[in-house]
Design a protein around this motif. Structure first.
Motif, mmCIF file in Angstrom:
data_model
loop_
_atom_site.group_PDB
_atom_site.id
_atom_site.type_symbol
_atom_site.label_atom_id
_atom_site.label_comp_id
_atom_site.label_asym_id
_atom_site.label_seq_id
_atom_site.Cartn_x
_atom_site.Cartn_y
_atom_site.Cartn_z
ATOM 1 N N VAL A 93 8.400 21.768 -4.578
ATOM 2 C CA VAL A 93 6.951 21.668 -4.379
ATOM 3 C C VAL A 93 6.508 20.247 -4.064
ATOM 4 O O VAL A 93 5.805 20.001 -3.070
ATOM 5 C CB VAL A 93 6.195 22.181 -5.619
ATOM 6 C CG1 VAL A 93 4.678 22.164 -5.357
ATOM 7 C CG2 VAL A 93 6.651 23.586 -5.985
ATOM 8 N N PHE A 94 6.920 19.292 -4.908
ATOM 9 C CA PHE A 94 6.454 17.916 -4.754
ATOM 10 C C PHE A 94 7.569 16.936 -4.409
ATOM 11 O O PHE A 94 7.300 15.797 -4.033
ATOM 12 C CB PHE A 94 5.762 17.444 -6.039
ATOM 13 C CG PHE A 94 4.612 18.308 -6.463
ATOM 14 C CD1 PHE A 94 3.418 18.314 -5.745
ATOM 15 C CD2 PHE A 94 4.709 19.117 -7.574
ATOM 16 C CE1 PHE A 94 2.358 19.105 -6.127
ATOM 17 C CE2 PHE A 94 3.644 19.925 -7.982
ATOM 18 C CZ PHE A 94 2.475 19.920 -7.249
ATOM 19 N N GLY A 95 8.795 17.319 -4.597
ATOM 20 C CA GLY A 95 9.917 16.416 -4.412
ATOM 21 C C GLY A 95 10.713 16.294 -5.708
ATOM 22 O O GLY A 95 10.509 17.051 -6.655
ATOM 23 N N GLU A 155 -0.093 7.226 -8.182
ATOM 24 C CA GLU A 155 1.368 7.183 -8.142
ATOM 25 C C GLU A 155 1.983 5.862 -8.620
ATOM 26 O O GLU A 155 2.868 5.866 -9.480
ATOM 27 C CB GLU A 155 1.877 7.538 -6.751
ATOM 28 C CG GLU A 155 1.622 8.980 -6.349
ATOM 29 C CD GLU A 155 2.318 9.984 -7.250
ATOM 30 O OE1 GLU A 155 3.306 9.616 -7.910
ATOM 31 O OE2 GLU A 155 1.861 11.129 -7.298
ATOM 32 N N PRO A 156 1.571 4.693 -8.076
ATOM 33 C CA PRO A 156 2.205 3.450 -8.552
ATOM 34 C C PRO A 156 1.951 3.178 -10.028
ATOM 35 O O PRO A 156 2.807 2.618 -10.728
ATOM 36 C CB PRO A 156 1.576 2.365 -7.661
ATOM 37 C CG PRO A 156 0.337 2.969 -7.105
ATOM 38 C CD PRO A 156 0.610 4.438 -6.995
ATOM 39 N N VAL A 157 0.786 3.577 -10.510
ATOM 40 C CA VAL A 157 0.459 3.393 -11.927
ATOM 41 C C VAL A 157 1.339 4.310 -12.775
ATOM 42 O O VAL A 157 1.889 3.894 -13.807
ATOM 43 C CB VAL A 157 -1.034 3.694 -12.185
ATOM 44 C CG1 VAL A 157 -1.357 3.600 -13.679
ATOM 45 C CG2 VAL A 157 -1.912 2.735 -11.383
ATOM 46 N N ALA A 158 1.478 5.555 -12.340
ATOM 47 C CA ALA A 158 2.291 6.522 -13.079
ATOM 48 C C ALA A 158 3.739 6.062 -13.207
ATOM 49 O O ALA A 158 4.358 6.186 -14.273
ATOM 50 C CB ALA A 158 2.229 7.875 -12.372
ATOM 51 N N ILE A 159 4.279 5.519 -12.135
ATOM 52 C CA ILE A 159 5.668 5.050 -12.146
ATOM 53 C C ILE A 159 5.818 3.847 -13.081
ATOM 54 O O ILE A 159 6.762 3.769 -13.873
ATOM 55 C CB ILE A 159 6.114 4.680 -10.723
ATOM 56 C CG1 ILE A 159 6.170 5.933 -9.842
ATOM 57 C CG2 ILE A 159 7.479 3.987 -10.744
ATOM 58 C CD1 ILE A 159 6.345 5.643 -8.370
ATOM 59 N N SER A 160 4.863 2.922 -13.020
ATOM 60 C CA SER A 160 4.963 1.691 -13.816
ATOM 61 C C SER A 160 4.823 1.934 -15.308
ATOM 62 O O SER A 160 5.427 1.230 -16.117
ATOM 63 C CB SER A 160 3.883 0.696 -13.364
ATOM 64 O OG SER A 160 4.113 0.277 -12.038
ATOM 65 N N PHE A 161 4.032 2.946 -15.693
ATOM 66 C CA PHE A 161 3.749 3.169 -17.111
ATOM 67 C C PHE A 161 4.411 4.435 -17.662
ATOM 68 O O PHE A 161 3.961 4.983 -18.667
ATOM 69 C CB PHE A 161 2.240 3.194 -17.345
ATOM 70 C CG PHE A 161 1.575 1.890 -16.970
ATOM 71 C CD1 PHE A 161 1.959 0.701 -17.560
ATOM 72 C CD2 PHE A 161 0.593 1.853 -15.985
ATOM 73 C CE1 PHE A 161 1.364 -0.504 -17.203
ATOM 74 C CE2 PHE A 161 -0.006 0.655 -15.622
ATOM 75 C CZ PHE A 161 0.377 -0.533 -16.228
ATOM 76 N N VAL A 171 7.790 7.631 -3.498
ATOM 77 C CA VAL A 171 6.955 8.830 -3.478
ATOM 78 C C VAL A 171 7.122 9.527 -2.124
ATOM 79 O O VAL A 171 6.789 8.957 -1.089
ATOM 80 C CB VAL A 171 5.477 8.485 -3.703
ATOM 81 C CG1 VAL A 171 4.653 9.767 -3.798
ATOM 82 C CG2 VAL A 171 5.298 7.638 -4.954
ATOM 83 N N PRO A 172 7.614 10.751 -2.107
ATOM 84 C CA PRO A 172 7.840 11.435 -0.829
ATOM 85 C C PRO A 172 6.549 12.008 -0.237
ATOM 86 O O PRO A 172 5.588 12.295 -0.962
ATOM 87 C CB PRO A 172 8.798 12.567 -1.210
ATOM 88 C CG PRO A 172 8.444 12.869 -2.631
ATOM 89 C CD PRO A 172 8.066 11.556 -3.254
ATOM 90 N N LEU A 173 6.553 12.190 1.065
ATOM 91 C CA LEU A 173 5.418 12.813 1.739
ATOM 92 C C LEU A 173 5.172 14.215 1.194
ATOM 93 O O LEU A 173 4.026 14.677 1.113
ATOM 94 C CB LEU A 173 5.675 12.869 3.247
ATOM 95 C CG LEU A 173 4.613 13.576 4.104
ATOM 96 C CD1 LEU A 173 3.270 12.866 3.992
ATOM 97 C CD2 LEU A 173 5.075 13.656 5.555
ATOM 98 N N ARG A 174 6.245 14.875 0.788
ATOM 99 C CA ARG A 174 6.136 16.230 0.244
ATOM 100 C C ARG A 174 5.193 16.288 -0.951
ATOM 101 O O ARG A 174 4.520 17.302 -1.181
ATOM 102 C CB ARG A 174 7.523 16.736 -0.158
ATOM 103 C CG ARG A 174 7.555 18.211 -0.559
ATOM 104 C CD ARG A 174 8.911 18.590 -1.127
ATOM 105 N NE ARG A 174 10.001 18.184 -0.253
ATOM 106 C CZ ARG A 174 11.281 18.274 -0.590
ATOM 107 N NH1 ARG A 174 11.615 18.728 -1.795
ATOM 108 N NH2 ARG A 174 12.227 17.895 0.242
#
Length: 220
Positions: A93-95, A155-161, A171-174
């Protein structure tokens, strides 16, 4: 107008203004707390609590609860959690991604507050776009685009924290295509289900989230 009605209206206005101000302040505090390494672990721990408080305040100011709204609330939560479970385990669905520990208790690898987040974003954008002078399909598309645009900054916040992590942290285009599809389904239910589309807190909560993720995404 009846003086008692005027007094109640003024009191209600003060109440939702206080709630809106509270949400803005807590999100600004979150920006500061997450930006500093010393306070970051405490604010990461408080992230699920902030989402719970936000949705409670949002629901308190929803006008005219009926079966259609309760269905939308349940449908959005279940679909949000369900599609994430499918997404995590199928990678279709999202990658390819996995959730970290920041968002709290998980079911099949997905934090339950993710369902709350899907509801908050869907409801707030739906409320904002409900006032547009377009037909329901166009309104649903505008709201969907708003959701996906915000996800770009999430997305960048989610990855960092440690909210979630992507394969190779890319983060894929999917992901965005998946968001478009799922968000539009939810927004179609929003515009066509017969429940009140008014909530004075919704605009401010969405603004608070935009400011929160926009600022943090620029500094992480």
């Amino acid at each position: 107008m009846n003086p008692s009605i005027v007094a109640k209206t003024k009191q209600l206005t003060k109440t939702w203004q206080f709630a809106a101000g509270f949400l803005l302040v807590t999100h600004l505090a979150g920006i500061i707390g997450l930006a500093w390494s010393f306070t970051r672990p405490y604010f990461q721990w408080a992230t699920p609590i902030n989402l719970l408080v936000s949705v409670i305040l949002l629901l308190l100011f929803h006008r005219h609860w009926n079966r259609a709204f309760i269905f939308f609330l349940a449908f959005t939560f279940i679909l949000g959690v369900g599609i994430e479970i499918i997404g995590v385990h199928s990678e279709v669905v999202f990658g390819t991604y996995q959730y970290g520990d920041t968002l709290g208790f998980k079911v099949l690898g997905v934090p339950l507050v993710i369902g709350i987040n899907w509801f908050i974003l869907s409801y707030c954008t739906g409320i904002i776009c409900s006032s547009l002078s377009f037909g329901p399909l166009i309104k649903s598309l505008f709201a969907t685009v708003m959701m996906v645009a915000l996800d770009f900054f999430i997305e960048p916040v989610a990855i960092s924290f440690d909210f979630w992590h992507w394969e190779d942290e890319a983060v894929p285009l999917r992901n965005y295509l998946g968001w478009l599809a799922v968000a539009w389904v939810i927004q179609l239910f929003f515009v066509y289900l017969p429940f009140s589309k008014k909530n004075p807190v919704a605009n401010y909560l969405f603004i608070a989230q935009v400011v929160f993720f926009l600022i943090l995404s620029s500094i992480v």
